[in-house]
Scaffold this active site. Structure first.
Site, short mmCIF file in Angstrom:
data_model
loop_
_atom_site.label_atom_id
_atom_site.label_comp_id
_atom_site.label_asym_id
_atom_site.label_seq_id
_atom_site.Cartn_x
_atom_site.Cartn_y
_atom_site.Cartn_z
N MET A 328 0.83 -1.15 0.01
CA MET A 328 0.27 -0.16 -0.16
C MET A 328 0.99 1.73 0.15
O MET A 328 0.95 2.63 -0.60
CB MET A 328 -1.03 0.28 1.37
CG MET A 328 -1.91 1.14 1.34
SD MET A 328 -3.24 1.30 -0.18
CE MET A 328 -3.90 0.03 0.15
N ASP A 347 10.56 3.42 6.26
CA ASP A 347 9.90 1.71 6.70
C ASP A 347 11.20 1.44 8.10
O ASP A 347 11.68 2.85 8.33
CB ASP A 347 9.99 0.87 5.43
CG ASP A 347 9.04 -0.48 6.42
OD1 ASP A 347 8.77 -0.84 7.16
OD2 ASP A 347 8.21 -0.71 5.09
N VAL A 404 1.27 2.18 7.85
CA VAL A 404 1.61 0.81 7.99
C VAL A 404 0.27 -0.21 8.85
O VAL A 404 -0.70 -0.05 8.47
CB VAL A 404 2.15 1.11 9.72
CG1 VAL A 404 3.18 2.01 9.33
CG2 VAL A 404 1.37 1.98 10.67
N SER A 433 -8.01 1.34 7.15
CA SER A 433 -9.29 1.08 6.29
C SER A 433 -9.92 0.52 6.97
O SER A 433 -11.55 0.75 7.05
CB SER A 433 -9.12 0.12 5.57
OG SER A 433 -8.47 -1.29 5.90
N HIS A 454 -7.62 6.87 3.09
CA HIS A 454 -7.95 5.97 2.66
C HIS A 454 -7.76 5.21 1.17
O HIS A 454 -8.76 5.78 0.08
CB HIS A 454 -9.48 5.12 3.10
CG HIS A 454 -9.48 3.70 3.32
ND1 HIS A 454 -10.57 3.03 2.92
CD2 HIS A 454 -8.47 2.42 2.98
CE1 HIS A 454 -10.52 1.56 2.67
NE2 HIS A 454 -9.21 1.05 2.61
#
Length: 718
Positions: A328, A347, A404, A433, A454
């Site tokens: 994503m 990350d 994340v 979400s 989202h």
């Protein structure tokens, strides 16, 4: 004439330049139709006119077709097929008068000519198109549930043959200049500075021009009717293929096949009447209304900022932070880089961040392979993404999006680290979400600048973005989030905070119903096939495998930990989710879920399903399974509207179709209810509740609306 500039030069060539006022692109509005009728009569009757060239006064565009806002209200205004036919006949007759005016008429196509715009070109005797890849021609009416009503289904097959014309009509594809010339949709392509002169020279050189189908003895290229060599493949196989692809949900493809088959066996005037009859039937039906309203009118309004708070200056994102370089996060980074935005991709360590950037470059390489990007452009886009593990590099970002794991603690840690280095004006967004934005914002030092954005996976292909407003989200934050979505050229819907928001609630209702059916003993293949026949993009079991069952378990576990009510705990699907997690069958990523994923063949339903959930001897009908899968989603959408999670029927419908693959023929979840009729929908839900449980029982609010026929979408002005 206020939509056409008309002048006749010294050699008697009339320049007819279409220029609809207050429109960025020419479209067929009533004034243009009236003015075109006047032009045709002047060309026909005025002795000093030797011919005409029809062109456009808009840079880069000829005519984009009909104004769908004029069509979309026909069904709701109770326009009958007879009424629609009478109104369309007028425009069809004007084009017929044009091509039989006795003088040569050429189309100088300076850009986009689609739908009615290309039908106007077809009614001309000669078509010259500008040599520009942005200039496309075509008949895309099928995509809005219609067929061409200005002669397209009859002139195009007579021009290039049925075999070539039918795929263009059934797919609604836009055709670029080189292909348009090769297959005969246009007669020439020339540079822009030669366009008008080329058309004008042809008019002067062809004083006796007329259409080939008006010449005695004309035959459709390649033949027409049941004895044509291609008849079995184009019509016999075509009808079966269309029904198999659309399951009868979309009437336009079948109407196009019938219209072409019937019309091409008749003289052109009779054929045009056949076309108008089919067009009128489609226009007066609900499917065309649904497709036009949701996928064009309301989608375009959302993209233009219908939900953006007024009075707040635009604020584009120049530098974006993305925390989480998984599928994503890397997808968001790729979309932003393509839009020209500098991206910091973070990350837990540099290797993970670099892996995320590698996904971005992989997507770009695919575009290069397909010829959509050059190597140089791909390198420039990739250079905008900086992979790192250092939060300090978020300094200077206008917006940060976290992508994340769906765990509150992980997200809280990211929020604190990011806000420690962000400027006071920066916006922080969560890509969650399911987790309520207001709860996540409690971890923020500035909740007014916290919002949910989202995205849907895969980000490079999914057009929808759900923007979630928390209790303390400021209007300026919402405005800037919508500015960002617009930069990405995606379609936003705006919803209020709630567990699962809007799209996830409706999506979970769908997949949970599939799992509930499985547990009841309904054959898995019946569940999946009924969903596809209903028009869902993917069956509920297959799509659950794609999003993974361990994610579903984490979502439920988080809801339990947050003390959410039973309605948010997905109780009728929870036992299936638990069982598959115990078995380690977590979905496609694990190589096993409801489906098996062999290395050497396509996926197939796991044969062990019947051992876990024995199939009932008596199975429900396909129609009953379809009804359960569609109604449970529509009912959940109505609950979201009742609770104020989604505040407009337009957003509910656009979100369902673009975000979770709800069947487009319905127009979306709330449009489905309106198409069925509110009272009929409530009655069907009561029937399903009696058989399958209280989750189908409509609320008092919905019953009252049904009793008053209080529809969700505004009624058109009569």
């Amino acid at each position: 004439m206020n939509t056409i500039d008309f002048e006749v030069d010294a050699e008697g060539v009339a320049r007819v330049s279409i220029n609809v006022p207050d429109r960025p692109m020419n479209v067929f509005v009533p004034d243009l139709v009236a003015d075109l009728a006047e032009v045709v009569q002047r060309v026909r009757q005025q002795g000093g006119i030797r011919g005409a060239v029809i062109t456009s006064g808009k840079r880069g565009g000829f005519v984009a077709g009909a104004d769908l806002k004029d069509f979309v209200t026909a069904y709701d205004r109770n326009v009958t097929a007879e009424m629609a036919r009478d109104s369309v006949l007028q425009a069809s007759k004007i084009l017929r008068d044009l091509e039989t005016c006795g003088k040569p008429v050429a189309a100088a196509i300076n850009g986009v000519a689609l739908g009615g715009g290309y039908e106007l070109c077809l009614a001309c005797h000669y078509r010259v198109l500008v040599d520009d890849p942005r200039a496309v021609v075509g008949l895309p009416e099928v995509t809005v549930g219609l067929l061409p009503g200005g002669g397209g289904t009859q002139r195009l097959p007579r021009l290039i043959g049925i075999e070539r014309a039918l795929p263009l009509l059934l797919e609604g594809r836009h055709v670029k200049p080189a292909e348009a010339l090769r297959i005969g949709m246009v007669d020439a392509i020339v540079p822009a500075d030669q366009l008008y002169a080329t058309a004008r020279a042809w008019v002067l050189a062809n004083p006796g021009a007329c259409q080939p189908w008006d010449v005695k003895g004309f035959r459709v290229p390649g033949g027409a009717g049941p004895l044509a060599p291609h008849a079995m493949t184009t019509f016999g196989v075509g009808v079966a293929a269309s029904h198999g692809r659309h399951s009868g949900n979309y009437p336009a493809p079948a109407a196009i096949l019938s219209c072409v088959y019937e019309g091409t066996q008749l003289p052109i005037d009779a054929a045009l009447r056949v076309e108008v009859n089919y067009f009128a039937t489609l226009l007066s039906g609900p499917v065309a209304r649904n497709l036009m309203r949701t996928l064009f009118v309301n989608k375009l309004a959302a993209e233009k900022g219908a939900a953006r708070p007024a009075g707040i200056p635009p604020k584009p994102v120049c530098k974006l932070g993305v925390v989480g370089a998984g599928m994503m996060g890397s997808g968001i980074a790729h979309a932003a880089a393509v839009a020209g935005i500098e991206v910091v991709l973070i990350d837990v360590d540099l290797a993970a961040a670099e892996k995320g950037k590698a996904r971005c470059t992989g997507l770009l390489a695919r575009e290069v392979t397909k010829g959509r990007l050059t190597d140089v452009s791909a390198e420039e886009i990739a250079a905008r993404v900086r992979a790192t593990d250092a939060f300090a590099l978020l300094d200077g970002c206008d917006l940060v999006v976290e992508a994340v794991f769906e765990q509150r603690e992980v997200k809280a840690d990211v929020i604190r680290k990011a806000e420690a280095v962000l400027s006071p004006s920066a916006v922080f967004a969560s890509n969650t979400s399911t987790l309520p934005i207001t709860g996540l914002a409690s971890e923020s030092a500035r909740p007014a600048q916290f919002i949910g954005i989202h995205f849907f996976s895969p980000v490079d292909r999914m057009p929808l973005v759900e923007v979630i407003v928390g209790k303390e989200t400021a209007p300026a934050t919402l405005a800037h989030a919508l500015d960002f979505v617009r930069q990405l050229r995606k379609t936003p819907i705006v919803v209020n905070d709630s567990p699962g928001f809007y799209t996830s609630r409706v999506f979970c209702a769908y997949i949970d119903e599939g799992m509930a059916m499985l547990a009841e003993g309904i054959a898995p293949a019946l569940i999946e096939n009924a969903a596809k026949q209903a028009g869902m993009s993917t069956g509920p079991l297959a799509v659950t495998d794609e999003v993974s069952l361990d994610l579903q378990k984490r979502v439920i576990d988080q809801a339990v930990a947050d003390g959410l009510p039973a309605s948010s705990l997905r109780q009728h699907a929870q036992p299936v989710i638990e069982k598959f997690n115990t078995l380690g069958r977590l979905g496609r990523k694990a190589g096993k879920g409801f489906y098996s994923y062999p290395d050497d063949s396509r996926k197939r339903l796991w044969t062990g399903l019947s051992d876990l959930y024995p199939v009932q001897v008596v199975q429900p009908s396909v129609e009953d399974v379809r009804s359960r899968l569609l109604c449970i989603q529509a009912l959940e959408a109505a609950r979201c509207l009742e609770e104020g999670v989604v505040t407009s029927a337009a957003d509910a419908d656009v979100g369902a179709v673009l975000g979770i693959g709800f069947p487009s023929w319905t127009g979306g979840t709330l449009s489905l209810i309106e198409t069925m009729g509110l009272e009929a929908f409530v009655a069907e839900c009561d029937r399903l509740a009696d058989r399958h449980g209280a989750r189908f029982r409509p609320s008092g609010w919905l019953r009252r609306r049904a009793g008053a026929n209080d529809r969700f979408h505004p009624r058109p002005v009569q």
